[in-house]
Design a protein around this motif. Structure first.
Motif, PDB file in Angstrom:
ATOM      1  N   SER A   1       0.808  -1.224   0.000  1.00 30.28           N
ATOM      2  CA  SER A   1       0.000   0.000   0.000  1.00 30.28           C
ATOM      3  C   SER A   1       0.837   1.268   0.000  1.00 30.28           C
ATOM      4  O   SER A   1       0.451   2.277  -0.581  1.00 30.28           O
ATOM      5  CB  SER A   1      -0.952   0.008   1.193  1.00 30.28           C
TER       6      SER A   1
ATOM      7  N   ASP B   1       1.659   2.641  -3.530  1.00 34.87           N
ATOM      8  CA  ASP B   1       0.576   2.991  -4.446  1.00 34.87           C
ATOM      9  C   ASP B   1       0.808   4.324  -5.149  1.00 34.87           C
ATOM     10  O   ASP B   1       0.622   4.441  -6.369  1.00 34.87           O
ATOM     11  CB  ASP B   1      -0.748   3.026  -3.680  1.00 34.87           C
TER      12      ASP B   1
ATOM     13  N   LYS C   1       1.185   4.998  -9.257  1.00 31.90           N
ATOM     14  CA  LYS C   1       0.343   5.939 -10.005  1.00 31.90           C
ATOM     15  C   LYS C   1       1.181   6.990 -10.733  1.00 31.90           C
ATOM     16  O   LYS C   1       0.838   7.423 -11.829  1.00 31.90           O
ATOM     17  CB  LYS C   1      -0.641   6.627  -9.051  1.00 31.90           C
TER      18      LYS C   1
ATOM     19  N   GLY D   1      -7.655  -1.910  -7.216  1.00 31.29           N
ATOM     20  CA  GLY D   1      -7.204  -0.550  -7.479  1.00 31.29           C
ATOM     21  C   GLY D   1      -6.093  -0.482  -8.498  1.00 31.29           C
ATOM     22  O   GLY D   1      -6.111  -1.169  -9.523  1.00 31.29           O
ATOM     23  N   ASN D   2      -5.091   0.352  -8.204  1.00 32.30           N
ATOM     24  CA  ASN D   2      -3.965   0.538  -9.117  1.00 32.30           C
ATOM     25  C   ASN D   2      -3.071  -0.699  -9.222  1.00 32.30           C
ATOM     26  O   ASN D   2      -2.179  -0.739 -10.071  1.00 32.30           O
ATOM     27  CB  ASN D   2      -3.121   1.736  -8.666  1.00 32.30           C
TER      28      ASN D   2
ATOM     29  N   LYS E   1      -4.278  -3.903  -9.552  1.00 33.58           N
ATOM     30  CA  LYS E   1      -5.073  -5.033 -10.038  1.00 33.58           C
ATOM     31  C   LYS E   1      -4.352  -5.865 -11.095  1.00 33.58           C
ATOM     32  O   LYS E   1      -4.665  -7.044 -11.286  1.00 33.58           O
ATOM     33  CB  LYS E   1      -6.411  -4.545 -10.572  1.00 33.58           C
TER      34      LYS E   1
ATOM     35  N   THR F   1     -10.221   2.436   0.835  1.00 41.31           N
ATOM     36  CA  THR F   1     -10.232   2.291  -0.616  1.00 41.31           C
ATOM     37  C   THR F   1      -9.140   3.135  -1.266  1.00 41.31           C
ATOM     38  O   THR F   1      -8.422   2.678  -2.155  1.00 41.31           O
ATOM     39  CB  THR F   1     -11.600   2.701  -1.183  1.00 41.31           C
TER      40      THR F   1
ATOM     41  N   ASN G   1      -5.734   1.507  -0.776  1.00 43.24           N
ATOM     42  CA  ASN G   1      -5.620   0.080  -1.112  1.00 43.24           C
ATOM     43  C   ASN G   1      -5.381  -0.770   0.125  1.00 43.24           C
ATOM     44  O   ASN G   1      -4.612  -1.746   0.090  1.00 43.24           O
ATOM     45  CB  ASN G   1      -4.511  -0.169  -2.144  1.00 43.24           C
TER      46      ASN G   1
END
Length: 355
Positions: free
Chosen positions: A240, A243, A247, A264-265, A267, A319, A322
């Motif tokens: 996490s 993340d 991005k 999320g990012n 997946k 959310t 993540n």
């Protein structure tokens, strides 16, 4: 036999979240109950006044530098408590890095044992640092008041976006040819959580974990900086906390140590198991207070934390980061910590890292 012990131990929930601080709670004097009269003889029935805690500002400590999982967890807790008005006193977040949390614990377990206004977040390092051979600390979760487990996260192996490595197997193949060829960075000391995350896939791939070149930094943020600056080839940490870098297109996560792909990012990031490496590493994050915490303060936090994790604001933050909520109340959390401590001791013993 060691292989079987380790295989079982690696699957133990180790993630993974989280540190706050508090000072003495004030209990009012007992008051006689009105009308407590027995056959003409007045008997005062003492009733304990309700706790007035909290009566002032408090601190949540992240025992690491900025940018890592502990820091993000502490700031999320402060944000949700403030936005939901669960806390009407100011909350500050402080970073106290050093030794993967060991430096903070040395002070907290000796000087802040009654400070109900200083709490902190942590994760498996609070157990690992107490059990490992190198750089260990005499202080562990027994020197605190566990208040709640909050979330679960998973370990991840990452490289810079411009790295030649596109998958975990190609990285491990090079590492197996020469374990000292690659520098692996982590945001905590040798033998601690990031180190265990970093060497897990290597160990499962048949590489001697003691030969892996691991360099520790004070927090995940510094470890990422080392990776992006070319001072490290690989990074092992919690998924996490990476993340934002995924991005931004700055890093590439080669694998996550989860039973199935994350959302999320992340997946599209394969698990270690998908790539033929049978490994999982679950990271919890929890909330702790001082060892001699006042009963009124402890009750306040047990009630407040439950309301916090049930709130829509908390769910939204989960959310966004993540994360997954994995709530355990104080007593259940304490029981779990004792169980995991035994499992981690077995794992460190198998790797020759136990004290």
């Amino acid at each position: 036999m060691i292989k079987n012990v380790v295989a079982a131990s690696w699957k133990v929930t180790t993630i993974g979240v989280l540190a706050l601080s508090m000072a003495a709670c004030s209990n009012g004097a007992a008051k006689p109950t009105e009308g407590a009269v027995d056959k003409g003889k007045e008997t005062a029935a003492p009733v304990q006044a309700a706790s007035k805690y909290p009566e002032k500002a408090l601190s949540i400590i992240a025992p690491s530098g900025a940018g890592g999982g502990w820091d993000m967890t502490a700031r999320t807790i402060a944000k949700v408590l403030t936005e939901t008005k669960a806390m009407d006193k100011p909350i500050s977040v402080e970073n106290k890095p050093g030794g993967g949390g060991a430096v903070f614990m040395a002070e907290y377990a000796t000087k802040d044992v009654k400070d109900n206004y200083k709490l902190f977040v942590s994760s498996p390092p609070i157990l690992i640092n107490h059990l490992k051979k190198e750089g260990n600390t005499p202080y562990g979760y027994a020197d605190t008041t566990p208040l709640a487990q909050l979330t679960k996260d998973y370990g991840a192996i990452a490289v810079a976006a411009n790295s030649k490595y596109k998958d975990l197997k190609s990285l491990l193949a090079d590492m197996k040819n020469d374990p000292t060829k690659l520098t692996v960075a982590g945001g905590s000391a040798p033998g601690s959580m990031d180190h265990l995350v970093s060497i897990l896939p290597a160990f499962k791939y048949g590489i001697d974990p003691k030969k892996v070149k691991y360099v520790s930094y004070d927090g995940g943020g510094e470890a990422v900086t080392a990776l992006l600056g070319g001072n490290a080839d690989v990074l092992g940490t919690d998924a996490s906390s990476l993340d934002q870098y995924v991005k931004a297109g700055k890093i590439r996560i080669l694998a996550v140590a989860s039973p199935q792909r994350l959302g999320g990012n992340m997946k599209d990031i394969p698990t270690m198991k998908e790539q033929g490496v049978d490994a999982e590493f679950l990271i919890w994050r929890g909330f702790f207070g001082p060892k001699n915490m006042d009963a009124g303060a402890k009750k306040f936090w047990e009630d407040t934390i439950k309301k916090m994790v049930d709130s829509d604001v908390w769910k939204k933050e989960m959310t966004a980061n993540n994360w997954e909520t994995d709530y355990k109340k104080a007593d259940d959390f304490k029981t779990y910590l004792a169980q995991q401590e035994t499992q981690l001791k077995d794992m460190l013993t198998a790797l020759g890292m136990q004290k």
